[in-house]
Write a protein that holds these residues in place. Sequence first.
Motif, mmCIF file in Angstrom:
data_model
loop_
_atom_site.group_PDB
_atom_site.id
_atom_site.type_symbol
_atom_site.label_atom_id
_atom_site.label_comp_id
_atom_site.label_asym_id
_atom_site.label_seq_id
_atom_site.Cartn_x
_atom_site.Cartn_y
_atom_site.Cartn_z
ATOM 1 N N ILE A 162 0.838 -1.203 0.000
ATOM 2 C CA ILE A 162 0.000 0.000 0.000
ATOM 3 C C ILE A 162 0.873 1.253 0.000
ATOM 4 C CG2 ILE A 162 -1.623 1.370 1.393
ATOM 5 C CD1 ILE A 162 -3.010 -0.941 0.067
ATOM 6 N N LEU A 163 1.916 1.231 0.821
ATOM 7 C CA LEU A 163 2.824 2.385 0.916
ATOM 8 C C LEU A 163 3.485 2.678 -0.424
ATOM 9 C CD1 LEU A 163 4.352 4.548 2.508
ATOM 10 C CD2 LEU A 163 5.982 2.776 3.204
ATOM 11 N N LEU A 164 3.974 1.649 -1.087
ATOM 12 C CA LEU A 164 4.629 1.842 -2.389
ATOM 13 C C LEU A 164 3.660 2.426 -3.412
ATOM 14 C CD1 LEU A 164 6.795 -1.411 -2.669
ATOM 15 C CD2 LEU A 164 7.623 0.948 -2.408
ATOM 16 N N VAL A 165 2.437 1.921 -3.425
ATOM 17 C CA VAL A 165 1.428 2.435 -4.369
ATOM 18 C C VAL A 165 1.129 3.901 -4.089
ATOM 19 C CG1 VAL A 165 -0.971 2.246 -5.125
ATOM 20 C CG2 VAL A 165 0.394 0.181 -4.804
ATOM 21 N N LYS A 166 0.943 4.234 -2.810
ATOM 22 C CA LYS A 166 0.589 5.610 -2.444
ATOM 23 C C LYS A 166 1.742 6.580 -2.738
ATOM 24 C CE LYS A 166 -3.094 4.775 0.894
ATOM 25 N NZ LYS A 166 -4.080 5.637 0.224
ATOM 26 N N VAL A 167 2.974 6.158 -2.457
ATOM 27 C CA VAL A 167 4.130 7.010 -2.773
ATOM 28 C C VAL A 167 4.235 7.203 -4.281
ATOM 29 C CG1 VAL A 167 6.656 7.137 -2.753
ATOM 30 C CG2 VAL A 167 5.422 6.448 -0.690
ATOM 31 N N PHE A 168 4.046 6.122 -5.039
ATOM 32 C CA PHE A 168 4.101 6.215 -6.506
ATOM 33 C C PHE A 168 3.044 7.191 -7.035
ATOM 34 C CE2 PHE A 168 2.514 4.639 -10.646
ATOM 35 C CZ PHE A 168 3.658 4.856 -11.413
ATOM 36 N N LEU A 169 1.832 7.092 -6.528
ATOM 37 C CA LEU A 169 0.758 7.980 -6.989
ATOM 38 C C LEU A 169 1.045 9.443 -6.639
ATOM 39 C CD1 LEU A 169 -2.451 5.902 -6.084
ATOM 40 C CD2 LEU A 169 -1.382 6.176 -8.330
ATOM 41 N N SER A 170 1.712 9.671 -5.518
ATOM 42 C CA SER A 170 2.010 11.046 -5.109
ATOM 43 C C SER A 170 2.954 11.745 -6.077
ATOM 44 C CB SER A 170 2.600 11.064 -3.698
ATOM 45 O OG SER A 170 3.911 10.536 -3.683
ATOM 46 N N LEU A 171 3.733 10.971 -6.840
ATOM 47 C CA LEU A 171 4.686 11.557 -7.786
ATOM 48 C C LEU A 171 3.978 12.285 -8.928
ATOM 49 C CD1 LEU A 171 7.252 8.610 -8.052
ATOM 50 C CD2 LEU A 171 7.378 10.628 -6.578
ATOM 51 N N PHE A 172 2.700 11.984 -9.154
ATOM 52 C CA PHE A 172 1.955 12.602 -10.249
ATOM 53 C C PHE A 172 1.342 13.954 -9.861
ATOM 54 C CE2 PHE A 172 2.066 8.123 -11.266
ATOM 55 C CZ PHE A 172 2.295 8.109 -12.637
ATOM 56 N N LEU B 5 8.256 15.866 -0.641
ATOM 57 C CA LEU B 5 8.514 15.132 0.595
ATOM 58 C C LEU B 5 7.284 15.129 1.504
ATOM 59 C CD1 LEU B 5 12.166 16.298 1.422
ATOM 60 C CD2 LEU B 5 11.441 14.062 0.563
ATOM 61 N N THR B 6 6.535 16.230 1.484
ATOM 62 C CA THR B 6 5.312 16.299 2.283
ATOM 63 C C THR B 6 4.280 15.300 1.778
ATOM 64 O OG1 THR B 6 5.682 18.638 2.782
ATOM 65 C CG2 THR B 6 3.457 17.812 3.079
ATOM 66 N N LEU B 7 4.154 15.172 0.468
ATOM 67 C CA LEU B 7 3.219 14.187 -0.095
ATOM 68 C C LEU B 7 3.635 12.763 0.272
ATOM 69 C CD1 LEU B 7 2.442 15.614 -3.665
ATOM 70 C CD2 LEU B 7 1.081 15.823 -1.575
ATOM 71 N N ILE B 8 4.942 12.500 0.289
ATOM 72 C CA ILE B 8 5.436 11.184 0.699
ATOM 73 C C ILE B 8 5.145 10.960 2.185
ATOM 74 C CG2 ILE B 8 7.520 9.793 1.048
ATOM 75 C CD1 ILE B 8 8.623 11.098 -1.536
ATOM 76 N N PHE B 9 5.339 12.010 2.991
ATOM 77 C CA PHE B 9 5.011 11.948 4.419
ATOM 78 C C PHE B 9 3.526 11.623 4.612
ATOM 79 C CE2 PHE B 9 3.569 14.324 8.247
ATOM 80 C CZ PHE B 9 4.260 13.599 9.211
#
Length: 544
Positions: free
Chosen positions: A16-26, A89-93
């Motif tokens: 879940i974390l990997l998916v959410k971090v990946f989506l935040s890059l967009f 970084l905030t989106l990753i947080f």
Amino acid sequence: MTKKTKKKLLLFFLGILLVKVFLSLFIKNIIVYPDESCIIQKASFFAEHLALRNCGEIAHMPAGDPFPLYSILLAPIYLFSKNILAFKLTLIFNAILTSTLVFPIFQILTKFIKKEKTTFLYTFVLLFISQVLLYEKMLMSENLFLITSIWFLFFYIESFGKNKANKTIALIIAILSIFIRPFGFILLLAMGINEFIHTKKKTTATIIFILTIAALFFVLQMFIPEIGQNLYQKIASLSEPRNILLLGKALKNQLNSLIIATFFVPLVIFVSNIGKDKSKAMKNIRYFLISFIALNFLITAQHIYNYYIRGAEQDLIIRYLNVSSFFIIFFSFIFIEKVKKIKINTAVLIILALPLLFLSYDTLNHALNLELSPYFKTFDGFISGDIFFKTIFLPLIFLLAIAMIFHKRKLLIVGLISILLLNSIAIFAWQTKYTKNEFEDPVFQYFINKNDNILFIESAMNKDKPKNINFNYWKILAFTDLSPTSITYNDLNKENVSLDINKDIPKEFLKNKDYIVTKYELNLPLIIDYPYYPKVYKIEQNQE
């Protein structure tokens, strides 16, 4: 929980974390101005000075002031990074924070649902519904309030077991929530109501409850001193019969907000079953859930009422209901799974269906109804509001209602999950498109790597400005090295199309400034001139 399940849950969390971090890059930019920019300004200021200050004072421009806890949590990011990097970084947080919800959501579900695969499925769905996905991609306190509310619910449910320390943890989380959102106190208040109902020592509980209410009011008066005055004014306004009708209209409209946020059927299932579930776990938290949702509903309805008594219009406010709508969808899944035949109260079905007959969406504030963004051209969406409500929303909830009424449980589950996830996909697609367009804003792009002093000039008499000049102000302030002292915002009481730099603009406005951003035509070198965007002029040294 077995060791095998714990390993599965940990791997599930990492996925879940990997998916959410990946989506935040967009996500390229902030959406709600000045709210998100104010979060950034307060975080940066706290990182530098270890002090809190009103956003308007930091930015030198009138603005609402978000509650401080989210900005304090973000301060370490803004201590070691700035601009676009800090935003990423905030989106990753945010992605890390929301991914941790795997654990409380899964644990709560296991108290009601025994099938492990089903529990994992619902955990996945709940982590990607719009109430979570939308706000984790933004710098909004709504995201943190949702996270704290879910963790609170987990510890509060656990507190009815052997480990009583969990109640202390739940209480601490509830108190912290007061410093996240203006109405964050409802978490503590709903807990107090639930405790009062369950306790056998009513006299002691009454005294504690009254003291808690007084303490809450005192804290709120410290942070929002106008709250008491506003409350008194709204109560006093009900002495006029017309305003009682307006309050009824506000309640009807906000009920429609809750219906839209939950796609109707989960709300019907929740209301029909919340009082009937006899399980011990539900008995322990029933009145907390009812109190929280009722308080949230009434507080947000009074926001709409406030528009009406000021002579303005507002049909829906969905954003402020994100936690309540999450809880409703969460427990509707539980109620669907626990019974072979879905229990529906006919009176509840009729009462909740009636507001839809008077559904209005002509006057909407985009920032207060972000969940509807993909479905309104006025919000840069993909379709119009009429197409969404008349040909998509109403037919879909009608089909779900049919499946519910005729006890087609599997069809209802598949249909509801599909609608929720498709809605999230539409919202994420809109977020990606919208933030990309905002990032490519020519005015923003011109200043992103500069270190100059900018003057923003707007007409105080004519607010029909191209691409809201103050939006550019907050965006540049959030994503450049320019400090608030480098960026000045001024109103001119002039309706002219063009201005003379020497005659119409006060000299003090121009002092130490390198550029002017405005809708006016000026007798200065024009640097940027795009349709629908403000103009950018270079100030010559002899003009200062």
